[in-house]
Design a protein around this motif. Structure first.
Motif, PDB file in Angstrom:
ATOM      1  N   LEU A 176       0.825  -1.200   0.022  1.00 13.01           N
ATOM      2  CA  LEU A 176       0.044  -0.120  -0.004  1.00 13.01           C
ATOM      3  C   LEU A 176       0.813   1.444  -0.026  1.00 13.01           C
ATOM      4  N   VAL A 177       2.007   1.181   0.893  1.00 12.76           N
ATOM      5  CA  VAL A 177       2.828   2.536   0.812  1.00 12.76           C
ATOM      6  C   VAL A 177       4.354   1.784   0.884  1.00 12.76           C
ATOM      7  N   LEU A 178       5.237   2.219  -0.042  1.00  7.83           N
ATOM      8  CA  LEU A 178       6.594   2.126   0.147  1.00  7.83           C
ATOM      9  C   LEU A 178       7.288   3.291   0.300  1.00  7.83           C
ATOM     10  N   LEU A 179       8.295   3.177   1.252  1.00  5.51           N
ATOM     11  CA  LEU A 179       9.040   4.448   1.774  1.00  5.51           C
ATOM     12  C   LEU A 179      10.480   3.977   1.604  1.00  5.51           C
ATOM     13  N   GLU A 180      11.278   4.515   0.972  1.00  5.50           N
ATOM     14  CA  GLU A 180      12.748   4.495   0.680  1.00  5.50           C
ATOM     15  C   GLU A 180      13.430   5.652   1.292  1.00  5.50           C
ATOM     16  N   GLU A 181      14.534   5.417   1.891  1.00  6.12           N
ATOM     17  CA  GLU A 181      15.353   6.354   2.360  1.00  6.12           C
ATOM     18  C   GLU A 181      14.577   7.659   2.924  1.00  6.12           C
ATOM     19  N   SER A 182      13.557   7.673   3.813  1.00  3.91           N
ATOM     20  CA  SER A 182      12.682   8.809   3.993  1.00  3.91           C
ATOM     21  C   SER A 182      12.496   8.881   5.473  1.00  3.91           C
ATOM     22  N   ARG A 183      12.502  10.410   5.978  1.00  2.53           N
ATOM     23  CA  ARG A 183      12.235  10.684   7.365  1.00  2.53           C
ATOM     24  C   ARG A 183      11.103  11.504   7.677  1.00  2.53           C
ATOM     25  N   GLU A 184      10.585  11.202   8.971  1.00  3.09           N
ATOM     26  CA  GLU A 184       9.673  12.203   9.292  1.00  3.09           C
ATOM     27  C   GLU A 184       8.708  12.065   8.445  1.00  3.09           C
ATOM     28  N   VAL A 185       7.937  11.010   8.141  1.00  2.00           N
ATOM     29  CA  VAL A 185       7.002  10.922   7.430  1.00  2.00           C
ATOM     30  C   VAL A 185       5.790  10.314   8.348  1.00  2.00           C
ATOM     31  N   ALA A 186       4.530  11.016   8.132  1.00  5.38           N
ATOM     32  CA  ALA A 186       3.469  10.697   9.220  1.00  5.38           C
ATOM     33  C   ALA A 186       2.066  10.427   7.840  1.00  5.38           C
ATOM     34  N   PHE A 187       1.500   9.487   8.378  1.00  5.74           N
ATOM     35  CA  PHE A 187       0.228   8.887   7.875  1.00  5.74           C
ATOM     36  C   PHE A 187      -0.887   9.260   8.896  1.00  5.74           C
ATOM     37  N   ASP A 188      -2.111   9.818   8.510  1.00  3.16           N
ATOM     38  CA  ASP A 188      -3.150   9.765   9.490  1.00  3.16           C
ATOM     39  C   ASP A 188      -4.387   9.602   8.574  1.00  3.16           C
ATOM     40  N   LEU A 226       2.477  -1.366   4.819  1.00  6.00           N
ATOM     41  CA  LEU A 226       3.707  -0.446   4.804  1.00  6.00           C
ATOM     42  C   LEU A 226       4.862  -1.057   4.651  1.00  6.00           C
ATOM     43  N   ARG A 227       5.870  -0.865   3.630  1.00  8.00           N
ATOM     44  CA  ARG A 227       7.134  -1.587   3.487  1.00  8.00           C
ATOM     45  C   ARG A 227       8.236  -0.416   3.659  1.00  8.00           C
ATOM     46  N   VAL A 228       9.072  -0.485   4.497  1.00  4.38           N
ATOM     47  CA  VAL A 228      10.160   0.347   4.808  1.00  4.38           C
ATOM     48  C   VAL A 228      11.698  -0.035   4.239  1.00  4.38           C
ATOM     49  N   GLU A 229      12.254   0.484   3.594  1.00  8.27           N
ATOM     50  CA  GLU A 229      13.336   0.380   3.096  1.00  8.27           C
ATOM     51  C   GLU A 229      14.556   1.438   3.233  1.00  8.27           C
ATOM     52  N   GLY A 230      15.740   0.836   3.440  1.00 14.10           N
ATOM     53  CA  GLY A 230      16.741   1.871   3.640  1.00 14.10           C
ATOM     54  C   GLY A 230      17.154   2.278   5.163  1.00 14.10           C
ATOM     55  N   PRO A 231      18.503   2.391   5.291  1.00 12.00           N
ATOM     56  CA  PRO A 231      18.928   2.473   6.710  1.00 12.00           C
ATOM     57  C   PRO A 231      18.764   4.075   7.318  1.00 12.00           C
ATOM     58  N   ASN A 232      18.417   4.889   6.372  1.00 13.17           N
ATOM     59  CA  ASN A 232      18.195   6.240   7.009  1.00 13.17           C
ATOM     60  C   ASN A 232      16.682   6.559   6.934  1.00 13.17           C
ATOM     61  N   SER A 233      15.847   5.704   6.932  1.00 14.87           N
ATOM     62  CA  SER A 233      14.400   5.800   7.092  1.00 14.87           C
ATOM     63  C   SER A 233      14.134   5.813   8.545  1.00 14.87           C
ATOM     64  N   ALA A 234      13.380   6.766   9.159  1.00 14.10           N
ATOM     65  CA  ALA A 234      13.165   6.743  10.670  1.00 14.10           C
ATOM     66  C   ALA A 234      12.120   7.954  10.830  1.00 14.10           C
ATOM     67  N   GLY A 235      11.440   8.115  11.881  1.00 10.49           N
ATOM     68  CA  GLY A 235      10.532   8.846  12.303  1.00 10.49           C
ATOM     69  C   GLY A 235       9.192   8.759  11.497  1.00 10.49           C
ATOM     70  N   ILE A 236       8.692   7.455  11.402  1.00 11.37           N
ATOM     71  CA  ILE A 236       7.512   7.155  10.580  1.00 11.37           C
ATOM     72  C   ILE A 236       6.514   7.031  11.514  1.00 11.37           C
ATOM     73  N   THR A 237       5.334   7.721  11.284  1.00  9.36           N
ATOM     74  CA  THR A 237       4.346   7.492  12.141  1.00  9.36           C
ATOM     75  C   THR A 237       3.064   7.092  11.505  1.00  9.36           C
ATOM     76  N   VAL A 238       2.308   6.093  11.772  1.00  8.38           N
ATOM     77  CA  VAL A 238       0.903   5.829  11.283  1.00  8.38           C
ATOM     78  C   VAL A 238       0.021   5.760  12.247  1.00  8.38           C
ATOM     79  N   ARG A 239      -1.172   6.658  11.863  1.00  2.00           N
ATOM     80  CA  ARG A 239      -2.340   6.560  12.976  1.00  2.00           C
ATOM     81  C   ARG A 239      -3.650   6.484  11.990  1.00  2.00           C
ATOM     82  N   ASN A 240      -4.425   5.758  12.937  1.00  5.69           N
ATOM     83  CA  ASN A 240      -5.864   5.842  12.240  1.00  5.69           C
ATOM     84  C   ASN A 240      -5.843   5.172  10.797  1.00  5.69           C
TER      85      ASN A 240
END
Length: 142
Positions: A79-91, A103-117
């Motif tokens: 549904l969501v693919l994040l690569e090398e991304s920071r401070e990403v929010a889903f509400d 949600l699939r997260v790739e990359g060592p620099n990906s961080a600060g990802i928040t998923v709500r509701n």
């Protein structure tokens, strides 16, 4: 990554709201920054989309998705693919149709990802971290 110079594009401070997306591209949203300069401060709100795949974000920072409704047709895609991304929010991300992981997260620099509701993120399809993604990169709030 290339060195940052005069010709390196700057993509920042963009808001996309009240959008309907149908047909065409394989991703409903395909937000691509550059390894040397992230896309920054991007907001999507009240988006309804129908596509093969959902949301792809790469090399981005400070991105927010709120009140997103997706209908997907690719059972092999997340549904969501994040690569090398920071401070990403889903509400309030809702999805129907065929997709693999929520949600699939790739990359060592990906961080600060928040998923709500977002029920899909807490269900059986859940969150998947790639080999290099760090534990704790994603926080799911019910």
């Amino acid at each position: 990554a290339q060195p940052v110079g005069e010709t390196t594009p700057v993509i920042r401070n963009i808001t996309c709201e009240n959008i309907t997306i149908t047909g065409g591209a394989s991703w409903a949203v395909d937000l691509l920054g550059l390894p040397e300069r992230s896309s920054e401060q991007i907001r999507f709100a009240k988006v309804t989309a129908s596509s093969a795949r959902g949301i792809h974000v790469a090399d981005a920072r400070d991105v927010a998705f709120r009140n997103i409704d997706l209908t997907l047709t690719s059972p092999d895609s997340s549904l969501v693919l994040l690569e090398e991304s920071r401070e990403v929010a889903f509400d309030s991300l809702a999805a129907t149709g065929s997709f693999g992981r929520a949600l699939r997260v790739e990359g060592p620099n990906s961080a600060g990802i928040t998923v709500r509701n977002t029920p899909a993120a807490t269900g059986t399809k859940g969150v998947s971290l790639g080999r290099e993604a760090k534990p704790g990169a994603v926080r799911v709030v019910r």
